[in-house]
Write a protein that holds these residues in place. Structure first.
Motif, mmCIF file in Angstrom:
data_model
loop_
_atom_site.group_PDB
_atom_site.id
_atom_site.type_symbol
_atom_site.label_atom_id
_atom_site.label_comp_id
_atom_site.label_asym_id
_atom_site.label_seq_id
_atom_site.Cartn_x
_atom_site.Cartn_y
_atom_site.Cartn_z
ATOM 1 N N ASP A 1 -6.689 2.649 -20.167
ATOM 2 C CA ASP A 1 -6.317 2.435 -21.572
ATOM 3 C C ASP A 1 -7.229 3.225 -22.511
ATOM 4 O O ASP A 1 -8.403 3.473 -22.203
ATOM 5 N N GLY A 2 -6.672 3.607 -23.658
ATOM 6 C CA GLY A 2 -7.474 4.274 -24.691
ATOM 7 C C GLY A 2 -7.094 5.719 -24.951
ATOM 8 O O GLY A 2 -7.762 6.406 -25.731
ATOM 9 N N ARG B 1 -6.220 6.365 -28.776
ATOM 10 C CA ARG B 1 -7.404 6.360 -29.658
ATOM 11 C C ARG B 1 -8.274 7.583 -29.423
ATOM 12 O O ARG B 1 -8.863 8.137 -30.343
ATOM 13 N N ARG C 1 7.445 1.134 -27.017
ATOM 14 C CA ARG C 1 6.879 2.316 -27.693
ATOM 15 C C ARG C 1 8.011 3.258 -28.114
ATOM 16 O O ARG C 1 9.111 3.199 -27.557
HETATM 17 MG MG MG Z 1 -3.544 0.848 -25.233
#
Ligand code: MG
Ligand code: IPE
Ligand code: IPE
Length: 237
Positions: A18-19, A22, A70
């Protein structure tokens, strides 16, 4: 780079990658660049796991909820990366000797991806270096519902009284895989987000703030070392 590893390594590691979004935002880039960088990190980590002798690596690449919640453009971008990853893997398989498996509701993926998945699974089934399980359109709840349906289906031939945890587990996508000893989530969130809900019952959970594209072999090694000091009791003393 000299990397220190603990004496004993787990047989199976799971990672919630995850990430990516960002990571891209921090650099003023579109989210898809984060997914692209994340795919590179996965390649590097999978090779590292094979080299150090981890038998199974299971990664969360796209959840059932990611697929439905999404924007379709982002899901398509992830699909494109998956196509590229599988095509590249088919070319380098002979050298890499990594066995590829895809877990999740595969039948709902675009047909060309399903075909690539079958090809990659079939071609790599003879390799025993490390088994990489890539979870795509995967959800722990969906997996259990699919397992329950299979068990209740006429073709299973199993009597209700004979269903126990072992029988149930053999109908999950992870049938015949050991449960992960460790589950790592990058990106700072401290939740499972529908990942391996059954299989992580007694796993060591590790949460790191590192965004997935920045995760590396050194951090994995230090997590393995820290986890090797934890005592897993499985409900005993
Ligand atoms: Mg995420
Ligand atoms: C994980 O990264 C990859 C997928 C879910 C496809 P995210 O896309 O969730 O990245 P963040 O959490 O928004 O940074
Ligand atoms: C989990 O991350 C799914 C993957 C890493 C593939 P999410 O970014 O989808 O999780 P939430 O939405 O923050 O719980």
């Amino acid at each position: 780079m000299k990397i220190k590893l603990p004496e004993t390594l787990p047989e199976h590691i799971a990672i919630i990658m995850d990430g990516n979004g960002r990571w891209a935002r921090k650099r003023g880039m579109p989210r898809k660049m984060g997914h692209k960088a994340g795919a590179e990190t996965f390649r590097t980590l999978a090779t590292f796991c094979r080299d150090i002798g981890i038998k199974h690596l299971t990664v969360y690449a796209l959840s059932t909820e990611n697929r439905t919640s999404r924007p379709p453009e982002e899901v398509d971008e992830v699909y494109d990366l998956l196509r590229r990853y599988i095509n590249e893997s088919l070319e380098t398989m002979e050298r890499d000797r990594v066995r590829l498996k895809f877990l999740g509701h595969i039948a709902a993926l675009p047909e060309d991806i399903q075909a690539l998945i079958s090809q990659a699974e079939e071609t790599s089934s003879k390799y025993e270096g490390c088994q990489c399980n890539i979870c795509v359109n995967y959800g722990g709840r969906d997996e259990m519902v699919r397992a329950a349906r299979e068990l209740m289906g006429l073709s299973s031939g199993i009597k209700l009284d004979d269903v126990d945890a072992d029988v149930f587990a053999r109908h999950l996508d992870t049938a015949f895989l050991p449960d992960p000893a460790i589950c790592i989530r990058t990106g700072g969130e401290k939740r499972l987000s529908n990942f391996l809900l059954w299989q992580l019952a007694y796993s060591e959970l590790v949460f790191t703030d590192t965004l997935w594209p920045d995760f590396n072999q050194k951090e994995l090694a230090s997590i393995l070392t820290e986890c090797s000091k934890r005592k897993r009791r499985f409900g005993g003393l």
